[in-house]
Design a protein around this motif. Sequence first.
Motif, PDB file in Angstrom:
ATOM      1  N   ASP A 270     -39.411  30.983  87.023  1.00 22.76           N
ATOM      2  CA  ASP A 270     -39.426  32.140  85.934  1.00 22.76           C
ATOM      3  C   ASP A 270     -38.013  32.097  85.077  1.00 22.76           C
ATOM      4  OD1 ASP A 270     -41.788  33.015  86.877  1.00 22.76           O
ATOM      5  OD2 ASP A 270     -40.837  34.260  88.483  1.00 22.76           O
ATOM      6  N   TYR A 271     -37.049  31.814  85.681  1.00 26.07           N
ATOM      7  CA  TYR A 271     -35.473  31.731  85.099  1.00 26.07           C
ATOM      8  C   TYR A 271     -35.584  30.661  84.023  1.00 26.07           C
ATOM      9  CZ  TYR A 271     -30.774  31.698  83.853  1.00 26.07           C
ATOM     10  OH  TYR A 271     -29.449  31.215  83.275  1.00 26.07           O
TER      11      TYR A 271
ATOM     12  N   THR B 216     -33.348  23.002  82.028  1.00 25.35           N
ATOM     13  CA  THR B 216     -34.704  23.765  82.290  1.00 25.35           C
ATOM     14  C   THR B 216     -35.725  23.136  83.019  1.00 25.35           C
ATOM     15  OG1 THR B 216     -35.269  23.323  80.125  1.00 25.35           O
ATOM     16  CG2 THR B 216     -34.005  25.310  80.233  1.00 25.35           C
TER      17      THR B 216
ATOM     18  N   ARG C 190     -39.431  24.832  71.240  1.00 28.95           N
ATOM     19  CA  ARG C 190     -39.611  25.987  72.442  1.00 28.95           C
ATOM     20  C   ARG C 190     -41.048  25.945  72.876  1.00 28.95           C
ATOM     21  NH1 ARG C 190     -38.130  29.850  69.499  1.00 28.95           N
ATOM     22  NH2 ARG C 190     -36.036  30.055  70.609  1.00 28.95           N
TER      23      ARG C 190
ATOM     24  N   THR D 262     -37.254  30.606  76.300  1.00 28.75           N
ATOM     25  CA  THR D 262     -37.801  31.767  75.512  1.00 28.75           C
ATOM     26  C   THR D 262     -36.566  32.285  74.564  1.00 28.75           C
ATOM     27  OG1 THR D 262     -39.474  32.217  76.949  1.00 28.75           O
ATOM     28  CG2 THR D 262     -39.094  33.690  75.164  1.00 28.75           C
ATOM     29  N   ILE D 263     -35.588  32.446  75.361  1.00 30.31           N
ATOM     30  CA  ILE D 263     -34.324  33.201  74.456  1.00 30.31           C
ATOM     31  C   ILE D 263     -33.425  32.127  73.799  1.00 30.31           C
ATOM     32  CG2 ILE D 263     -34.608  35.444  76.069  1.00 30.31           C
ATOM     33  CD1 ILE D 263     -32.136  34.418  77.465  1.00 30.31           C
TER      34      ILE D 263
ATOM     35  N   ARG E 138     -38.265  29.472  82.386  1.00 25.81           N
ATOM     36  CA  ARG E 138     -39.157  29.861  81.131  1.00 25.81           C
ATOM     37  C   ARG E 138     -38.461  31.014  80.341  1.00 25.81           C
ATOM     38  NH1 ARG E 138     -42.735  30.856  84.071  1.00 25.81           N
ATOM     39  NH2 ARG E 138     -44.190  29.156  83.549  1.00 25.81           N
ATOM     40  N   GLU E 139     -37.684  31.971  81.054  1.00 27.23           N
ATOM     41  CA  GLU E 139     -36.908  32.922  80.272  1.00 27.23           C
ATOM     42  C   GLU E 139     -35.827  32.318  79.522  1.00 27.23           C
ATOM     43  OE1 GLU E 139     -34.235  36.907  81.207  1.00 27.23           O
ATOM     44  OE2 GLU E 139     -35.406  35.713  82.802  1.00 27.23           O
ATOM     45  N   PHE E 140     -35.042  31.131  80.038  1.00 34.17           N
ATOM     46  CA  PHE E 140     -34.020  30.683  79.435  1.00 34.17           C
ATOM     47  C   PHE E 140     -34.580  30.027  78.068  1.00 34.17           C
ATOM     48  CE2 PHE E 140     -30.913  27.711  78.549  1.00 34.17           C
ATOM     49  CZ  PHE E 140     -29.453  28.239  78.591  1.00 34.17           C
TER      50      PHE E 140
END
Length: 441
Positions: A245-246, A234, A262, A252-253, A248-250
């Motif tokens: 953006d991807y 990441t 996190r 987060t989940i 940050r999304e990865f």
Amino acid sequence: MALNGSHATMLPPARGTLSSSQLLSSSISSISSATSSRQASSQISKIYRQSSTLFLTRRLPESLSTILPVIQPPLADGTSESSGEAAPIVRASRSTRIKVWSLYLTILNAVLELDPDEGKISFGSSEYRALVNKVRDGEVWEEVVQNGYGSIEGDVDAEVVINLATLLLAHARTQKTNQTRLENYLAASTSPNLNITERLEASQDGRRSPTKSISGADTPRDLNARVKILELYTLHVLLRNNEWDYAREFITISEVLDEERREAFLQALQSLQDEQKEAERRAREEQRYQEELLQRDVEDQRRRREQEERERRLLEERRERQKTPSEIDYGVEDTLPSPSSSKARSKPVSSRGSVGAVNKIEPTLINRASTILSNLRRLLDEMTGSVTATPMSVLRTLGFILFFLAVFGRRQVRERIRRVAAQGWMKLLQTAGMGVKVSYI
């Protein structure tokens, strides 16, 4: 021993029960397999120590050639083709397997850090290019998976994955391959393998069981390795591919990261993004500054060329003037008194008396005479100097002297000049007498 139907379908064709002889044969094969695995690990550890010693002494070709037979499948007798058997590293213990693969990847990293000329001398041109291309194209990842883990992507040890990702992050031509490999590993390692046959074969070959928990981390050590892989994925690989953006999304989940980790990952991601924006801003300013410098240089060169062109024209004009004879100023105008100077001399004398006025008048006449003589002397000097330079000026000078003598040779002119001089002298004396009378009064 009875097995249910689902398990029976994944085992070789057999009856619903196993005889005592079959159980004994299976136990003996397991014991012999464990014994051979320990012997293989011991032999591989010995080769590992030899290769490590060679690597520490910077003997890279010898170190690489020592470790290669352990990680590559054996060749058929008398041929260059694989015999179909697994590489010896498959039968090593987990710790030995990790150490061997880590050493191999470290050797490759050292090879790529060599100067190209030095690498070609040490390994040969063709072998050196093959090693470099193997790493830069990401083929080394596939080599590790096939030779060391039976082509099972998710069965690769996490420490080996970390070393692979770090090697590609430093030397790969593009991080697309690194991203794809990490995504495949993360997806495969989080999916539990329910194939009993593969589990039995893995245990017989000395490999670890491919079963994992949902998160891919069964122990704290596995969890730390998993977090390290997520960090590489990441905060490094995705950012190299400009997928902020991807990433940050990865983060987060992700189920592996707790709230504290996190939050730390998101803060690190934001800091890296801010640093990139600042670096881009500095790069734009530097580019603009360089463009301004270039523009100023161009302007300075243009002004310099114009200045050189003006100086060249002035020099040509000066040379043209020197080629033509020039008029010489003989200083005649300097000998003639100007009207302002005549008026200044004819002013009344001050009240200090006639004696002081006479004393001031006499030096004035002497100065005038000396001025005329100095002008004549300068005229003669200039005539002497111009004889060789401009012969025509000599003729003009002689003509002027003859004209001067001819004018003063006439009697009427001499008489007129004498009368003018006498009148001027009488006016001067009258002015002096008036000054005496005024001072006496």
